[in-house]
Design a protein around this motif. Structure first.
Motif, PDB file in Angstrom:
ATOM      1  N   PRO A 154     -75.937 -52.898 -93.705  1.00  0.00           N
ATOM      2  CA  PRO A 154     -75.033 -53.776 -94.452  1.00  0.00           C
ATOM      3  C   PRO A 154     -73.686 -53.131 -94.748  1.00  0.00           C
ATOM      4  CG  PRO A 154     -76.698 -52.846 -95.899  1.00  0.00           C
ATOM      5  CD  PRO A 154     -77.082 -52.446 -94.501  1.00  0.00           C
ATOM      6  N   HIS A 155     -73.613 -51.804 -94.607  1.00  0.00           N
ATOM      7  CA  HIS A 155     -72.366 -51.090 -94.897  1.00  0.00           C
ATOM      8  C   HIS A 155     -72.403 -49.748 -94.175  1.00  0.00           C
ATOM      9  CE1 HIS A 155     -74.673 -48.478 -97.579  1.00  0.00           C
ATOM     10  NE2 HIS A 155     -75.219 -49.575 -98.061  1.00  0.00           N
ATOM     11  N   VAL A 171     -71.583 -36.659 -92.780  1.00  0.00           N
ATOM     12  CA  VAL A 171     -72.114 -37.505 -91.706  1.00  0.00           C
ATOM     13  C   VAL A 171     -71.802 -38.945 -92.074  1.00  0.00           C
ATOM     14  CG1 VAL A 171     -74.179 -38.267 -90.481  1.00  0.00           C
ATOM     15  CG2 VAL A 171     -73.944 -35.870 -91.172  1.00  0.00           C
ATOM     16  N   GLN A 172     -71.172 -39.650 -91.178  1.00  0.00           N
ATOM     17  CA  GLN A 172     -70.824 -41.049 -91.399  1.00  0.00           C
ATOM     18  C   GLN A 172     -71.402 -41.886 -90.265  1.00  0.00           C
ATOM     19  OE1 GLN A 172     -66.622 -42.564 -91.086  1.00  0.00           O
ATOM     20  NE2 GLN A 172     -66.872 -42.848 -93.304  1.00  0.00           N
ATOM     21  N   ILE A 173     -72.295 -42.801 -90.590  1.00  0.00           N
ATOM     22  CA  ILE A 173     -72.950 -43.653 -89.602  1.00  0.00           C
ATOM     23  C   ILE A 173     -72.182 -44.966 -89.523  1.00  0.00           C
ATOM     24  CG2 ILE A 173     -75.116 -44.707 -88.880  1.00  0.00           C
ATOM     25  CD1 ILE A 173     -75.172 -41.634 -89.034  1.00  0.00           C
ATOM     26  N   LEU A 174     -71.429 -45.135 -88.450  1.00  0.00           N
ATOM     27  CA  LEU A 174     -70.598 -46.323 -88.271  1.00  0.00           C
ATOM     28  C   LEU A 174     -71.292 -47.388 -87.443  1.00  0.00           C
ATOM     29  CD1 LEU A 174     -67.224 -44.494 -87.502  1.00  0.00           C
ATOM     30  CD2 LEU A 174     -67.956 -45.449 -89.688  1.00  0.00           C
ATOM     31  N   LYS A 175     -72.050 -46.946 -86.415  1.00  0.00           N
ATOM     32  CA  LYS A 175     -72.711 -47.883 -85.510  1.00  0.00           C
ATOM     33  C   LYS A 175     -74.187 -47.503 -85.398  1.00  0.00           C
ATOM     34  CE  LYS A 175     -68.582 -48.872 -82.746  1.00  0.00           C
ATOM     35  NZ  LYS A 175     -68.004 -48.978 -81.392  1.00  0.00           N
ATOM     36  N   TYR A 192     -83.943 -16.648 -93.320  1.00  0.00           N
ATOM     37  CA  TYR A 192     -84.267 -18.073 -93.357  1.00  0.00           C
ATOM     38  C   TYR A 192     -82.967 -18.871 -93.357  1.00  0.00           C
ATOM     39  CZ  TYR A 192     -82.634 -18.335 -98.142  1.00  0.00           C
ATOM     40  OH  TYR A 192     -81.836 -18.299 -99.259  1.00  0.00           O
ATOM     41  N   PHE A 193     -83.084 -20.149 -93.009  1.00  0.00           N
ATOM     42  CA  PHE A 193     -82.000 -21.114 -93.170  1.00  0.00           C
ATOM     43  C   PHE A 193     -82.497 -22.256 -94.052  1.00  0.00           C
ATOM     44  CE2 PHE A 193     -80.141 -19.561 -89.048  1.00  0.00           C
ATOM     45  CZ  PHE A 193     -78.882 -19.248 -89.554  1.00  0.00           C
ATOM     46  N   SER A 194     -81.639 -22.777 -94.905  1.00  0.00           N
ATOM     47  CA  SER A 194     -81.893 -24.018 -95.632  1.00  0.00           C
ATOM     48  C   SER A 194     -80.878 -25.053 -95.160  1.00  0.00           C
ATOM     49  CB  SER A 194     -81.771 -23.810 -97.139  1.00  0.00           C
ATOM     50  OG  SER A 194     -82.856 -23.079 -97.644  1.00  0.00           O
ATOM     51  N   VAL A 195     -81.355 -26.117 -94.549  1.00  0.00           N
ATOM     52  CA  VAL A 195     -80.505 -27.216 -94.095  1.00  0.00           C
ATOM     53  C   VAL A 195     -80.759 -28.389 -95.026  1.00  0.00           C
ATOM     54  CG1 VAL A 195     -79.942 -28.784 -92.213  1.00  0.00           C
ATOM     55  CG2 VAL A 195     -80.560 -26.408 -91.714  1.00  0.00           C
ATOM     56  N   CYS A 196     -79.723 -28.814 -95.738  1.00  0.00           N
ATOM     57  CA  CYS A 196     -79.893 -29.775 -96.822  1.00  0.00           C
ATOM     58  C   CYS A 196     -79.105 -31.048 -96.560  1.00  0.00           C
ATOM     59  CB  CYS A 196     -79.434 -29.162 -98.150  1.00  0.00           C
ATOM     60  SG  CYS A 196     -80.269 -27.593 -98.563  1.00  0.00           S
ATOM     61  N   LEU A 197     -79.713 -32.178 -96.910  1.00  0.00           N
ATOM     62  CA  LEU A 197     -79.045 -33.478 -96.880  1.00  0.00           C
ATOM     63  C   LEU A 197     -78.762 -33.873 -98.319  1.00  0.00           C
ATOM     64  CD1 LEU A 197     -81.318 -33.421 -94.413  1.00  0.00           C
ATOM     65  CD2 LEU A 197     -80.307 -35.669 -93.979  1.00  0.00           C
ATOM     66  N   VAL A 198     -77.502 -34.184 -98.606  1.00  0.00           N
ATOM     67  CA  VAL A 198     -77.062 -34.448 -99.974  1.00  0.00           C
ATOM     68  C   VAL A 198     -76.601 -35.896-100.083  1.00  0.00           C
ATOM     69  CG1 VAL A 198     -75.408 -33.825-101.774  1.00  0.00           C
ATOM     70  CG2 VAL A 198     -76.449 -32.037-100.353  1.00  0.00           C
ATOM     71  N   ASN A 199     -77.182 -36.610-101.033  1.00  0.00           N
ATOM     72  CA  ASN A 199     -76.845 -38.001-101.277  1.00  0.00           C
ATOM     73  C   ASN A 199     -75.491 -38.081-101.983  1.00  0.00           C
ATOM     74  OD1 ASN A 199     -76.716 -40.704-102.297  1.00  0.00           O
ATOM     75  ND2 ASN A 199     -78.942 -40.844-102.147  1.00  0.00           N
ATOM     76  N   THR A 200     -74.544 -38.826-101.415  1.00  0.00           N
ATOM     77  CA  THR A 200     -73.216 -38.987-102.001  1.00  0.00           C
ATOM     78  C   THR A 200     -73.016 -40.398-102.547  1.00  0.00           C
ATOM     79  OG1 THR A 200     -72.279 -39.565 -99.840  1.00  0.00           O
ATOM     80  CG2 THR A 200     -72.236 -37.228-100.479  1.00  0.00           C
ATOM     81  N   GLN A 201     -74.120 -41.102-102.810  1.00  0.00           N
ATOM     82  CA  GLN A 201     -74.082 -42.461-103.353  1.00  0.00           C
ATOM     83  C   GLN A 201     -73.472 -43.460-102.378  1.00  0.00           C
ATOM     84  OE1 GLN A 201     -75.741 -42.868-106.285  1.00  0.00           O
ATOM     85  NE2 GLN A 201     -76.112 -40.660-106.047  1.00  0.00           N
ATOM     86  N   GLY A 203     -75.471 -44.546 -99.576  1.00  0.00           N
ATOM     87  CA  GLY A 203     -76.614 -44.868 -98.741  1.00  0.00           C
ATOM     88  C   GLY A 203     -77.623 -43.740 -98.698  1.00  0.00           C
ATOM     89  N   THR A 204     -78.812 -44.038 -98.216  1.00  0.00           N
ATOM     90  CA  THR A 204     -79.917 -43.075 -98.192  1.00  0.00           C
ATOM     91  C   THR A 204     -79.773 -42.125 -97.014  1.00  0.00           C
ATOM     92  OG1 THR A 204     -81.415 -44.676 -99.212  1.00  0.00           O
ATOM     93  CG2 THR A 204     -82.416 -42.822 -98.050  1.00  0.00           C
ATOM     94  N   PRO A 205     -79.731 -40.810 -97.264  1.00  0.00           N
ATOM     95  CA  PRO A 205     -79.675 -39.846 -96.158  1.00  0.00           C
ATOM     96  C   PRO A 205     -80.938 -39.902 -95.306  1.00  0.00           C
ATOM     97  CG  PRO A 205     -79.049 -38.819 -98.234  1.00  0.00           C
ATOM     98  CD  PRO A 205     -79.642 -40.149 -98.574  1.00  0.00           C
ATOM     99  N   PHE A 206     -80.792 -39.562 -94.020  1.00  0.00           N
ATOM    100  CA  PHE A 206     -81.940 -39.524 -93.114  1.00  0.00           C
ATOM    101  C   PHE A 206     -81.629 -38.544 -91.993  1.00  0.00           C
ATOM    102  CE2 PHE A 206     -79.077 -42.380 -91.028  1.00  0.00           C
ATOM    103  CZ  PHE A 206     -79.323 -42.230 -89.670  1.00  0.00           C
ATOM    104  N   ILE A 207     -82.652 -38.178 -91.224  1.00  0.00           N
ATOM    105  CA  ILE A 207     -82.464 -37.255 -90.100  1.00  0.00           C
ATOM    106  C   ILE A 207     -83.559 -37.496 -89.074  1.00  0.00           C
ATOM    107  CG2 ILE A 207     -83.763 -35.420 -91.284  1.00  0.00           C
ATOM    108  CD1 ILE A 207     -81.902 -33.392 -89.882  1.00  0.00           C
ATOM    109  N   ASN A 208     -83.217 -37.419 -87.787  1.00  0.00           N
ATOM    110  CA  ASN A 208     -84.188 -37.624 -86.707  1.00  0.00           C
ATOM    111  C   ASN A 208     -84.755 -36.326 -86.159  1.00  0.00           C
ATOM    112  OD1 ASN A 208     -82.128 -39.986 -86.582  1.00  0.00           O
ATOM    113  ND2 ASN A 208     -83.967 -40.777 -85.580  1.00  0.00           N
TER     114      ASN A 208
END
Length: 415
Positions: A154-155, A171-175, A192-201, A203-208
């Motif tokens: 929707p956005h 990360v910006q999901i346009l299409k 070790y590595f920490s790879v983090c997804l941060v919610n910026t209000q 939409g819901t973060p996701f990863i494949n």
């Protein structure tokens, strides 16, 4: 705009020097004709079982021993080997304990790669992190994440990627039918590595999927150090109309198709001399574009996804002569950028990789730059370009302890 340095390399020997749409590479999912997006878990299990045929256990172990970590996010049916790349993948449950598993619900016209058929989403918590252990400190790693939602939104969806406490990029999901790839080459400061997804209000973060590749040669990516990491902007394989990655590229760099309108190619191997600091695969170097006497490539230099106002760019350009030229023929040209009108002169050697590295500072916000390949007066053949890599430098200065990193992640996840 100021050119900081130019370095010309043939086979790893420095011969000349002196002063002189988003970081995520987006590609139509339909270019990966590996199977339709699934809506049934058993079909996913069948896909993985089919992929697992063809490699022995010893072969799969060798991939892991080579420093490859490949995580299929949101998938929970066991390990498998990808039939296209022969890379060993595992579910993400051992690396994260937050988020929700999802099946990609793609329109029937959208095709999805195996790892695009599931994703993990994070509807709860501000910051959700993958913890990847058994990393070799003081070694370089290529880290890549992929994002494919496969359904109409929707956005515009946007969230941030962090490496530990340092922002990697936005990360910006346009299409929804595009696959967005984010890639960074960095030096491990810990085990070790920490790879983090941060919610910026937004939409819901996701990863494949999430991939780590050890760069086990200290000569390769010499510009990466304890303070400078390189975020990929573009990586082009000129005039070869397919992706190239592992096993052709030992570090699993993904080389994307780029066309100049006129191609030359060879079936002969293009050699890489000892101590070559780029190690571009012969498969990539066997094609080139030579469309005009003077060929200009332009790139926008104000990409906002790293949050850097005036970024520093690294251009790695790769050349090899693919045609055997008689004694009365020659191919010689200059690589010219704004502020460096004299440029470096290149005369590619027959079936031998040559390279030029240009470090470039953007001095004016919103500026657009280019590199120009200009034929010198005595040359009988136009310039050519086999491949190009373009990176933006980022400084990852925050180095927390493992305990601090974990506590910070737990605190934010409860907000």
């Amino acid at each position: 705009m100021t050119t900081r340095a130019v370095r010309v390399t043939r086979g790893g020997r420095v011969e000349q020097g002196g002063s002189t749409e988003m970081l995520s590479r987006s590609l139509a999912a339909a270019s990966q004709v590996l199977g339709h997006g699934r809506t049934d878990g058993e079909m996913l299990r069948q896909d993985r079982r089919r992929d697992e045929r063809g490699l022995s256990k010893a072969d799969r172990r060798s991939c892991s021993l080579a420093g490859f970590v490949s995580i299929d996010c949101g998938y929970s049916y066991g390990n498998y080997t990808d039939s296209l790349t022969t890379i060993f993948y595992e579910p993400d449950a051992n690396y994260i304990d937050t988020g929700e598993n999802n099946l990609t619900v793609a329109d029937s016209s959208w095709l999805a790669q195996v790892q695009q058929q599931t994703f993990r989403s994070f509807p709860s918590g501000t910051r959700n992190c993958y913890h990847i252990p058994n990393i070799t400190p003081r070694r370089k790693y290529l880290i890549r994440a992929a994002f494919f939602i496969g359904q109409r939104l929707p956005h515009i969806l946007q969230f941030d990627l962090f490496l530990g406490v340092n922002k990697w990029q936005s990360v910006q999901i346009l299409k929804p039918d595009w696959v967005y790839l984010a890639e960074i080459i960095t030096l491990a400061n810990d085990n070790y590595f920490s790879v983090c997804l941060v919610n910026t209000q937004s939409g819901t973060p996701f990863i494949n999927f999430l991939e780590l590749r050890l760069i086990d040669d200290s000569m390769v990516f010499q510009d990466v150090n304890s303070t400078v990491s390189l975020v990929l902007s573009e990586r082009y394989n000129v005039e070869f109309n397919q992706w190239i990655r592992y096993p052709d590229d030992m570090y699993d760099r993904i080389w994307y198709y780029y066309s100049t309108g006129n191609s030359i190619n060879t079936s002969y191997t293009v050699r890489t001399l000892a101590n070559d600091p780029y190690e571009v695969p012969s498969t990539v170097m066997q094609t080139a574009g030579a469309a005009k006497d003077n060929t200009t490539f332009s790139y926008p230099m104000d990409d906002p996804s790293t949050g850097i106002t005036n970024p520093r760019y690294y251009f790695y350009l790769h050349f090899a002569e693919l045609e055997y030229l008689p004694s009365n023929e020659s191919r010689m040209f200059q690589v010219i950028m704004p502020g460096d009108p004299n440029g470096a002169t290149i005369a590619p050697e027959y079936l031998t990789s040559s390279h030029i590295s240009i470090v470039y500072d953007v001095a004016i916000e919103g500026d657009i730059t280019y590199f120009n390949l200009t034929k010198v007066a005595t040359s009988t053949r136009p310039p050519l370009l086999n491949a190009a890599e373009i990176y933006i430098a980022v400084e990852l200065t925050g180095i927390p302890t493992y305990y601090q990193d974990c506590m910070f992640a737990i605190f934010l996840s409860r907000i």
